[in-house]
Motif scaffolding. Structure first.
Motif, PDB file in Angstrom:
ATOM      1  N   ASP A 159      -9.121  -1.731  -7.704  1.00 31.16           N
ATOM      2  CA  ASP A 159      -9.395  -1.407  -9.096  1.00 31.16           C
ATOM      3  C   ASP A 159      -8.168  -1.663  -9.969  1.00 31.16           C
ATOM      4  OD1 ASP A 159     -11.118  -0.650 -11.077  1.00 31.16           O
ATOM      5  OD2 ASP A 159     -10.776   1.492 -10.826  1.00 31.16           O
ATOM      6  N   GLY A 160      -7.475  -2.764  -9.725  1.00 32.61           N
ATOM      7  CA  GLY A 160      -6.286  -3.044 -10.516  1.00 32.61           C
ATOM      8  C   GLY A 160      -5.167  -2.118 -10.110  1.00 32.61           C
ATOM      9  N   SER A 161      -4.539  -1.505 -11.073  1.00 34.62           N
ATOM     10  CA  SER A 161      -3.469  -0.562 -10.793  1.00 34.62           C
ATOM     11  C   SER A 161      -3.962   0.824 -11.175  1.00 34.62           C
ATOM     12  CB  SER A 161      -2.223  -0.938 -11.588  1.00 34.62           C
ATOM     13  OG  SER A 161      -1.159  -0.118 -11.214  1.00 34.62           O
ATOM     14  N   ALA A 162      -4.666   1.462 -10.267  1.00 33.76           N
ATOM     15  CA  ALA A 162      -5.303   2.743 -10.538  1.00 33.76           C
ATOM     16  C   ALA A 162      -4.840   3.786  -9.531  1.00 33.76           C
ATOM     17  CB  ALA A 162      -6.825   2.590 -10.459  1.00 33.76           C
ATOM     18  N   PRO A 163      -4.829   5.064  -9.952  1.00 37.74           N
ATOM     19  CA  PRO A 163      -4.524   6.124  -8.999  1.00 37.74           C
ATOM     20  C   PRO A 163      -5.723   6.341  -8.078  1.00 37.74           C
ATOM     21  CG  PRO A 163      -5.036   7.071 -11.126  1.00 37.74           C
ATOM     22  CD  PRO A 163      -5.086   5.585 -11.294  1.00 37.74           C
ATOM     23  N   MET A 164      -5.508   6.206  -6.799  1.00 41.67           N
ATOM     24  CA  MET A 164      -6.580   6.377  -5.818  1.00 41.67           C
ATOM     25  C   MET A 164      -6.446   7.758  -5.188  1.00 41.67           C
ATOM     26  SD  MET A 164      -8.339   3.649  -5.829  1.00 41.67           S
ATOM     27  CE  MET A 164      -8.343   1.914  -6.069  1.00 41.67           C
ATOM     28  N   CYS A 165      -7.539   8.497  -5.170  1.00 41.37           N
ATOM     29  CA  CYS A 165      -7.570   9.842  -4.611  1.00 41.37           C
ATOM     30  C   CYS A 165      -8.228   9.785  -3.237  1.00 41.37           C
ATOM     31  CB  CYS A 165      -8.354  10.756  -5.547  1.00 41.37           C
ATOM     32  SG  CYS A 165      -8.420  12.469  -5.008  1.00 41.37           S
ATOM     33  N   TYR A 166      -7.531  10.330  -2.250  1.00 41.67           N
ATOM     34  CA  TYR A 166      -8.004  10.326  -0.866  1.00 41.67           C
ATOM     35  C   TYR A 166      -7.892  11.734  -0.284  1.00 41.67           C
ATOM     36  CZ  TYR A 166      -6.933   5.319  -1.199  1.00 41.67           C
ATOM     37  OH  TYR A 166      -6.869   4.007  -1.586  1.00 41.67           O
ATOM     38  N   PRO A 167      -8.638  12.023   0.783  1.00 41.25           N
ATOM     39  CA  PRO A 167      -8.346  13.243   1.534  1.00 41.25           C
ATOM     40  C   PRO A 167      -6.889  13.166   2.014  1.00 41.25           C
ATOM     41  CG  PRO A 167     -10.464  12.362   2.217  1.00 41.25           C
ATOM     42  CD  PRO A 167      -9.813  11.319   1.342  1.00 41.25           C
ATOM     43  N   ALA A 168      -6.178  14.262   1.951  1.00 36.40           N
ATOM     44  CA  ALA A 168      -4.759  14.289   2.349  1.00 36.40           C
ATOM     45  C   ALA A 168      -4.593  13.704   3.739  1.00 36.40           C
ATOM     46  CB  ALA A 168      -4.213  15.711   2.296  1.00 36.40           C
ATOM     47  N   GLY A 169      -3.672  12.758   3.863  1.00 35.43           N
ATOM     48  CA  GLY A 169      -3.379  12.143   5.142  1.00 35.43           C
ATOM     49  C   GLY A 169      -4.250  10.955   5.493  1.00 35.43           C
ATOM     50  N   GLU A 170      -5.325  10.704   4.729  1.00 36.48           N
ATOM     51  CA  GLU A 170      -6.187   9.568   5.047  1.00 36.48           C
ATOM     52  C   GLU A 170      -5.519   8.236   4.699  1.00 36.48           C
ATOM     53  OE1 GLU A 170     -10.272   7.933   3.335  1.00 36.48           O
ATOM     54  OE2 GLU A 170     -10.530   9.748   4.529  1.00 36.48           O
ATOM     55  N   PHE A 171      -4.756   8.217   3.625  1.00 32.46           N
ATOM     56  CA  PHE A 171      -3.966   7.037   3.281  1.00 32.46           C
ATOM     57  C   PHE A 171      -2.579   7.287   3.856  1.00 32.46           C
ATOM     58  CE2 PHE A 171      -1.171   4.379   0.876  1.00 32.46           C
ATOM     59  CZ  PHE A 171      -1.905   3.245   0.591  1.00 32.46           C
ATOM     60  N   LEU A 172      -2.185   6.470   4.802  1.00 27.03           N
ATOM     61  CA  LEU A 172      -0.902   6.690   5.466  1.00 27.03           C
ATOM     62  C   LEU A 172       0.241   6.150   4.626  1.00 27.03           C
ATOM     63  CD1 LEU A 172      -1.878   5.826   9.150  1.00 27.03           C
ATOM     64  CD2 LEU A 172      -1.792   8.062   8.030  1.00 27.03           C
ATOM     65  N   THR A 173       1.173   7.028   4.294  1.00 25.09           N
ATOM     66  CA  THR A 173       2.366   6.626   3.566  1.00 25.09           C
ATOM     67  C   THR A 173       3.508   6.440   4.562  1.00 25.09           C
ATOM     68  OG1 THR A 173       2.967   8.925   3.174  1.00 25.09           O
ATOM     69  CG2 THR A 173       1.667   7.833   1.456  1.00 25.09           C
ATOM     70  N   GLY A 174       4.492   5.668   4.138  1.00 29.12           N
ATOM     71  CA  GLY A 174       5.620   5.416   5.026  1.00 29.12           C
ATOM     72  C   GLY A 174       6.868   5.053   4.247  1.00 29.12           C
ATOM     73  N   ASP A 175       7.764   4.335   4.899  1.00 28.73           N
ATOM     74  CA  ASP A 175       9.040   3.978   4.291  1.00 28.73           C
ATOM     75  C   ASP A 175       8.883   3.096   3.064  1.00 28.73           C
ATOM     76  OD1 ASP A 175      10.321   5.441   6.236  1.00 28.73           O
ATOM     77  OD2 ASP A 175      10.814   3.699   7.483  1.00 28.73           O
ATOM     78  N   ALA A 176       7.765   2.427   2.921  1.00 25.81           N
ATOM     79  CA  ALA A 176       7.545   1.542   1.773  1.00 25.81           C
ATOM     80  C   ALA A 176       6.985   2.288   0.565  1.00 25.81           C
ATOM     81  CB  ALA A 176       6.598   0.407   2.160  1.00 25.81           C
ATOM     82  N   ASP A 177       6.793   3.616   0.691  1.00 23.30           N
ATOM     83  CA  ASP A 177       6.211   4.416  -0.385  1.00 23.30           C
ATOM     84  C   ASP A 177       7.213   5.432  -0.911  1.00 23.30           C
ATOM     85  OD1 ASP A 177       3.376   3.464  -0.320  1.00 23.30           O
ATOM     86  OD2 ASP A 177       3.559   4.158   1.757  1.00 23.30           O
ATOM     87  N   GLU A 178       7.017   5.786  -2.166  1.00 21.08           N
ATOM     88  CA  GLU A 178       7.869   6.754  -2.861  1.00 21.08           C
ATOM     89  C   GLU A 178       6.988   7.895  -3.350  1.00 21.08           C
ATOM     90  OE1 GLU A 178      11.618   7.799  -4.522  1.00 21.08           O
ATOM     91  OE2 GLU A 178      11.249   5.848  -3.634  1.00 21.08           O
ATOM     92  N   GLN A 179       7.358   9.141  -3.021  1.00 21.41           N
ATOM     93  CA  GLN A 179       6.624  10.279  -3.564  1.00 21.41           C
ATOM     94  C   GLN A 179       7.231  10.620  -4.921  1.00 21.41           C
ATOM     95  OE1 GLN A 179       6.530  13.997  -1.331  1.00 21.41           O
ATOM     96  NE2 GLN A 179       4.477  14.376  -2.117  1.00 21.41           N
TER      97      GLN A 179
END
Length: 134
Positions: free
Chosen positions: A53-73
């Motif tokens: 959806d372009g550059s949109a905030p995606m809402c997921y169940p917590a932990g379903e989208f795996l974040t890692g070293d390439a992500d910034e909280q």
């Protein structure tokens, strides 16, 4: 002034050395998140970098989208009566957006991504403004 789009809840800052919020929710976004939390349990946001959806905030169940070293909280929302909801973005995208404050809002209409609000006939979107930081 349209107060319905004004930030209603700011995320706690989590980036080292920062004492200001980089992301907020409108009241409408917070209300939709409350309903989604009721159905799906704990939630998280990841700011899409152009997929789906372009550059949109995606809402997921917590932990379903795996974040890692390439992500910034960017922040953590303390949702009354629910719990904590983290907001993440890829570090590469953050390099472009680091000068902005983001407000998550919601509008009627379906997005084309996998975000949890799609079946509700609504979609989250980002409203941004330039941060005034030294």
């Amino acid at each position: 002034m349209d107060t319905s789009r004004a930030p209603a809840l700011s995320a706690r800052p989590v980036r080292p050395g920062e004492d200001f919020s980089r992301v907020a929710l409108t009241a409408a976004a917070a209300e939709l998140l409350d309903a989604l939390w009721e159905r799906h349990g704990a939630l998280m946001f990841h700011q899409s970098g152009g997929c789906c959806d372009g550059s949109a905030p995606m809402c997921y169940p917590a932990g379903e989208f795996l974040t890692g070293d390439a992500d910034e909280q960017l922040g953590i929302f303390d949702l009354p009566g629910r719990g904590q909801l983290g907001f993440w973005m890829s570090k590469e995208q953050f390099a472009y957006w680091s000068h902005t404050h983001l407000t998550v809002d919601v509008v009627t209409g379906r997005g084309s991504g996998f975000s949890l609000e799609a079946p509700e006939g609504k979609r989250f979107l980002i409203r941004s403004e330039i941060l005034d930081i030294p």
